[in-house]
Design an enzyme around this catalytic site. Structure first.
Site, PDB file in Angstrom:
ATOM      1  CG  ASP A   1      -1.965   0.986   1.277  1.00 33.41           C
ATOM      2  OD1 ASP A   1      -2.808   0.916   0.382  1.00 33.41           O
ATOM      3  OD2 ASP A   1      -1.985   1.842   2.179  1.00 33.41           O
TER       4      ASP A   1
ATOM      5  CD  GLU B   1      16.793 -14.098   4.538  1.00 31.18           C
ATOM      6  OE1 GLU B   1      16.084 -14.844   5.230  1.00 31.18           O
ATOM      7  OE2 GLU B   1      17.172 -12.968   4.918  1.00 31.18           O
TER       8      GLU B   1
HETATM    9  C1  GLC Z   1      -4.353   2.899  -0.749  1.00 33.57           C
HETATM   10  C2  GLC Z   1      -5.523   1.940  -0.694  1.00 33.57           C
HETATM   11  C3  GLC Z   1      -6.721   2.684  -0.201  1.00 33.57           C
HETATM   12  C4  GLC Z   1      -6.430   3.211   1.194  1.00 33.57           C
HETATM   13  C5  GLC Z   1      -5.169   4.080   1.178  1.00 33.57           C
HETATM   14  C6  GLC Z   1      -4.680   4.366   2.567  1.00 33.57           C
HETATM   15  O1  GLC Z   1      -4.523   3.880  -1.702  1.00 33.57           O
HETATM   16  O2  GLC Z   1      -5.716   1.352  -1.953  1.00 33.57           O
HETATM   17  O3  GLC Z   1      -7.873   1.890  -0.180  1.00 33.57           O
HETATM   18  O4  GLC Z   1      -7.500   3.971   1.651  1.00 33.57           O
HETATM   19  O5  GLC Z   1      -4.115   3.434   0.512  1.00 33.57           O
HETATM   20  O6  GLC Z   1      -4.143   3.227   3.135  1.00 33.57           O
END
Ligand code: GLC
Length: 536
Positions: A204, A254
């Site tokens: 993310d 690893e």
């Molecule tokens: C990313 C995710 C989204 C989330 C954001 C904060 O963009 O896809 O759904 O709200 O990160 O974590």
């Protein structure tokens, strides 16, 4: 060292938004046992793997992207034993499993953040986050002028007067990656899940993590909130982040060295230019990064040609493959994006979305399918305000209704909500209401109808798995009329898409393999894509 098997280079991964996939307990929220029950369906569809949206313990302020414990399962979704059963079932079916890892921020209920709140200004507990004194004579103004992605200031004040930084919601404090404890802690988390058998991670906000030293004011403080892209050059895309991806890559290597099977790191990388994007997929960094320009392109031949060509150039020389995506849990679904709301499933938007699917599956590289895309689900555009849960809606003063409409629970069977989404409990209500027209999209109907989106995706995936021309490689554009795009893969697989409304001549004679709509011989109708095998 074993030679490594690059399974990810042209893999097709299905994104499971767990809370909306299948509910096994009747609480109206999808769960891990539901995902396990749905695996045979996904096997039949023919995907190589799944990416699970966050299921970790979380107060769910951003549906799990606010993680309170990176090494557990929220009781909403099951427990670790259920996770292990899901892994075992996926393993038996030959389906790879990717987890969603959230390293830019955690939840304000994470024990380390609670410790920071309880700690003194300047304490080691606060140094894991970005705490700072405010400005102005009494410190009542935030330490800098940044705005959060989801609206509002990027700072929240705590009772002792200090402020902490959160680039999303106040319930998502940003980690301070300049503190080495954070990298060590994430290593432990990666190993925890890799030891349980996962095949990799979707990362993310992978251009986040580090902020410009000193956290100076931005010249355009509202830019992030305005564009909903991470464009503040002081808050994102700092050079130090690449060190983290090198570290994670070598940790994954690893594991790959032990059994020859690569563990995939695929990043959500939103950066301003293709050149910067390419830096994230250098051979010792992330294996892949989503290429969102395809998702962002309007339904237009020139626009698609431009983004596809740029992606191919961008990737050349990095060692990675382009990672195509048309839909995800943050964006309006293609059927609606490409046309008028298609409540009957036969509108222009649906025809274009089918064509786009065949195009994506024919492109060189890997592809990600978001749950419901294979059913041709439209965006649910008329959810009443009081059911909306996306924090963006709340934080923009109800101006932005963005992400709930693509997250409505899947219809599986039957004529009325919950359409088989929740099992066996009388009166169970899905966490977002399903419109009555979802009946037309239910998986049982889709499987029974050979003209459905589902069959198109399934047939495309089967051909992709069997034809050597598809998957990794290059493409060569063919000369075509203005509204048509056509390219050749390998020795003679032609994919053509007619972005216009008038029929066009098929680009070259050949044996038809698959088309997104009816295709008379020698003709490519409007809003249609087709594949042919050719002797070019
Ligand atoms: C990313 C995710 C989204 C989330 C954001 C904060 O963009 O896809 O759904 O709200 O990160 O974590």
């Amino acid at each position: 060292m074993l030679s490594k098997y690059h399974w990810w280079r042209d893999a097709v991964i299905y994104q499971v938004y767990v809370r909306s996939f299948l509910d096994s307990t009747g609480d109206g929220i999808g769960d891990l046992a539901g995902v396990r029950a749905g695996l045979p369906y996904l096997k039949k569809l023919g995907v190589d793997g799944i990416w699970l949206s966050p299921f970790y313990p979380s107060p769910q302020h951003d549906h799990g992207y606010d993680v309170a414990d990176y090494r557990g399962v929220d009781p909403l979704f099951g427990d670790l034993a259920e996770f292990d059963s899901l892994m075992a079932a996926a393993r038996r079916l030959g389906i790879k499993v990717l987890l969603d890892i959230v390293p830019n921020h955690c939840s304000s209920e994470h024990p380390w953040f609670r410790e920071a709140l309880a700690g003194e200004p300047g304490s080691p507990a606060r140094a894991r986050f970005h705490f700072a004194d405010g400005r102005g004579p009494d410190g009542s103004e935030p330490p800098n002028n940044w705005h959060a992605m989801f609206g509002g200031p990027a700072w929240t004040r705590v009772p002792d007067g200090q402020w902490y930084l959160h680039m999303f919601t106040p319930e998502q404090p940003d980690w301070n990656w300049r503190n080495p404890e954070i990298a060590d802690e994430f290593d432990r988390t990666l190993r925890f899940w890799l030891d349980r058998g996962v095949d990799g991670f979707r990362i993310d906000v992978a251009a986040g993590l580090f902020k410009h030293p000193g956290l100076p004011d931005s010249d355009d403080p509202e830019a992030d909130a305005r564009t909903r892209d991470s464009v503040n050059p002081l808050a994102w895309n700092q050079p130090e982040v690449h060190e983290v991806w090198r570290r994670w890559r070598s940790l994954c290597e690893e594991y790959a060295d032990r059994d020859g099977l690569e563990r995939l790191l695929v990043g959500e990388v939103s950066v301003p230019t293709a050149r910067e994007h390419a830096l994230y997929v250098r051979p010792d960094e992330l294996h892949q990064a989503f290429f969102f320009d395809l998702l962002g392109a309007p339904w237009d031949a020139d626009a698609f040609r431009k983004v596809i060509s740029e992606a191919m150039q961008d990737i050349a020389g990095t060692g990675s493959t382009v990672t195509w995506v048309l839909n995800n849990h943050d964006q309006v679904r293609t059927v609606t994006r490409y046309g008028e709301p298609a409540t009957g499933g036969s509108g222009l938007g649906a025809a274009r979305a089918r064509a786009a699917a065949l195009l994506m599956l024919a492109l060189p590289g890997a592809a990600y399918i978001y749950q419901g895309e294979e059913l041709g689900l439209p965006e649910v555009v008329d959810l009443p305000d009081d059911v909306l849960t996306d924090p963006i809606f709340r934080r923009t003063g109800s101006r932005a209704r963005i992400r709930d409409g693509c997250r409505v629970p899947l219809p599986w069977s039957g004529q009325a909500s919950p359409f088989g989404f929740t099992s066996g409990v009388e009166g169970a209500k899905p966490w977002l209401p399903q419109p009555s027209y979802f009946a037309e999209y239910a998986t049982d109907r889709a499987l029974a109808d050979t003209r459905s989106f589902w069959h198109l995706y399934r047939d495309g995936l089967q051909l992709r798995a069997s034809l050597p021309q598809l998957g990794e490689g290059t493409l060569r554009w063919l000369d075509t009329p203005p509204d048509v795009l056509a390219f050749v893969r390998g020795d003679g697989l032609v994919c053509a898409v007619n972005f216009g409304t008038a029929p066009a001549p098929a680009p070259a004679p050949g044996t038809p393999l698959l088309s997104s709509g009816p295709c008379p011989p020698g003709v490519l109708p409007g809003a249609t894509a087709a594949w042919w095998l050719n002797d070019l």
